[in-house]
Each structure stands twice: as C-alpha cells, then as structure tokens.
Design a protein around this motif. Sequence first.
Motif, PDB file in Angstrom:
ATOM      1  N   LYS A  12       0.850  -1.182   0.000  1.00 38.82           N
ATOM      2  CA  LYS A  12       0.000   0.000   0.000  1.00 38.82           C
ATOM      3  C   LYS A  12       0.885   1.231   0.000  1.00 38.82           C
ATOM      4  CE  LYS A  12      -3.781   2.466   0.367  1.00 38.82           C
ATOM      5  NZ  LYS A  12      -4.736   2.573  -0.744  1.00 38.82           N
ATOM      6  N   LEU A  63       0.869   5.416   0.636  1.00 36.75           N
ATOM      7  CA  LEU A  63       0.206   6.620   1.113  1.00 36.75           C
ATOM      8  C   LEU A  63       1.025   7.828   0.678  1.00 36.75           C
ATOM      9  CD1 LEU A  63      -0.801   5.702   4.796  1.00 36.75           C
ATOM     10  CD2 LEU A  63      -2.145   5.451   2.701  1.00 36.75           C
ATOM     11  N   TYR A  69      -6.270   5.245   7.076  1.00 35.84           N
ATOM     12  CA  TYR A  69      -5.738   3.971   6.574  1.00 35.84           C
ATOM     13  C   TYR A  69      -5.928   2.866   7.605  1.00 35.84           C
ATOM     14  CZ  TYR A  69      -2.423   0.318   5.450  1.00 35.84           C
ATOM     15  OH  TYR A  69      -1.855  -0.913   5.218  1.00 35.84           O
TER      16      TYR A  69
END
Length: 287
Positions: free
Chosen positions: A266, A268, A283
């Motif tokens: 993931k 960010l 998140y």
Amino acid sequence: MQVKDIIKKVKQIEIRTKKKSEATLMGQYHSAFKGQGMTFSEVRPYQFGDEIRRIDWNKTARFREPFVKVMEEERELTMMLLVDISASMDYGTKTQLKREFVAEIAASVGFSAAGNNDKVGLILFADKVYKVIPPQKGRKHILAIISTILSAEYIPTESKFDVALQYMMSVFKKRSLVFLFSDFADEYDLKILRVASRKHQVLGMRIFDEKDAQIPDVGYTLFQDVETGKEIWANTSSARWRYDFAEKQKQKLKNLEDDFDKSAGKLLNINTGEDYSKVLYSYFKKK
C-alpha cells in the motif's frame, strides 16, 4: 544540526506526537494490525457453541467429559522503519524539511507501537544500507530512533529502496509491519517489492513537497540533481515545458501506485504541509 538542536527537536517531536498517537492512532493501530496468529492459552470445560475442532481429545478421554483448547491472539508485532536518507529528503519549502516530517511520523507510529508493547527497528538507506537499529521496545528506544533520523548525514546519491527491502528480508526473518519512508524519486526493482510485500506488510510512505512536481516561471535556469549532480538548463518561462514536467510527475506517481497495488503493498502520499495523523487514521480504520 548541532547536538543541542537535535535534543530540543526530539523533545518537541515527542510532545507533539505522543498526543496524536495516544488520542487518535493507538486504538486504530491495535485494531488494524492484529499480530502474527493464534497461540495456546488454556483448557476449559466444553460450553454450548464451542467449535468441535477445539476439543482436547486427550483431556476429554481422561476426565470423561469434553474439554476445549482456548486460543488467544499473538499480539506482539515487529515494526520496521525504513528511512530514505538520500539528499532529496533533506529539502522542504514549508515549515519542515522532508527529513523532519519523516522523524515526526516515525515517532507517532513508533509511540503507537510502543503503547501496544511492540518492537520497533530502524534501517537508514540511500544507495545502500547505512545504519541499522535492531527492533526493541520502549519509549527510550523510540527517542533514540527519532534522534538518529534527525542527525543522519543525508547522502548525495540515488535512492534504492529495493536494496533496503532486500537487506531487511535477509536479516529479519519474522513477518513485520514495514513503514517505507521515501519520496520515491528514483528507479527500483519491482520484483523485490513484490517479494517483500508477500513476506511482510509493506506500507510505502511517499513524503513529498508540493514544489516537487511544480516548477515556477523563473526564466532560463540551470537545475542540478542533488543526488546525482547532473545539471540541465531549462526555459521555465515556457508554459508547455512546465506542463510536460508536471504531467511526467503525475505519470510517475501513477506507475508507483500501480506497482504497490500489484505487489499487495500500500502507498500513502503525504504532503509535508498535511496533517499526517488524519491520513494514517483513515488507513488504519480501513485496514
């Protein structure tokens, strides 16, 4: 940065981040990352609704009544902070340099981990791994990590986060929660990212300054890459040139996001002027 300045900065960061981690992040962190599995806790008499597969047949046969094994979650996690110390991270046009912003975010997630009795380790990298602090628990350990990030010598070379991931996988065998801090400005080996994301929980923290993708109109100007030393002249008065530059940065970011998605990781994106606690809270909540 002088030693007294580092100590002052560390204290300021501790005050700010402990409030944020305790008020908003710690609970969501605990819920999002539940540990590595289940471990045996105790044996107790069978109760209506217990799963048949939990029955302890040896004790059941011995006492001639059903007993079940009670399992509990293995709560302890290991968090690894991988921090890019290439020269492009020693930059900022707002209230903080990227490196200072990274130190604050690292402190916030670190105190959240410490509050849950998890271990936290640090790897500083650029073109290679420069420093490693093995995972440990406690407040003093988190403060030492913050100080190390702030006092590191930032290296004028290209950043290779895949090298840091490969090193981590070779040294730390236990599945870990990995926060990978970088501006992701350089090339990388996608295969290593994929392997690391399968073995660990990898969260890319792209720290950027709003000027990274925007070049103002300052005329015909000489630009130098702080990591490679390469120089180019550009006519920033050209609207077309500025547009093309911005579009290239957008495409590069899209490719990076796609690579993380395909790798089961993931990514960010956090602006140095942004409230990072809201981004992390969101998140963790989704997680």
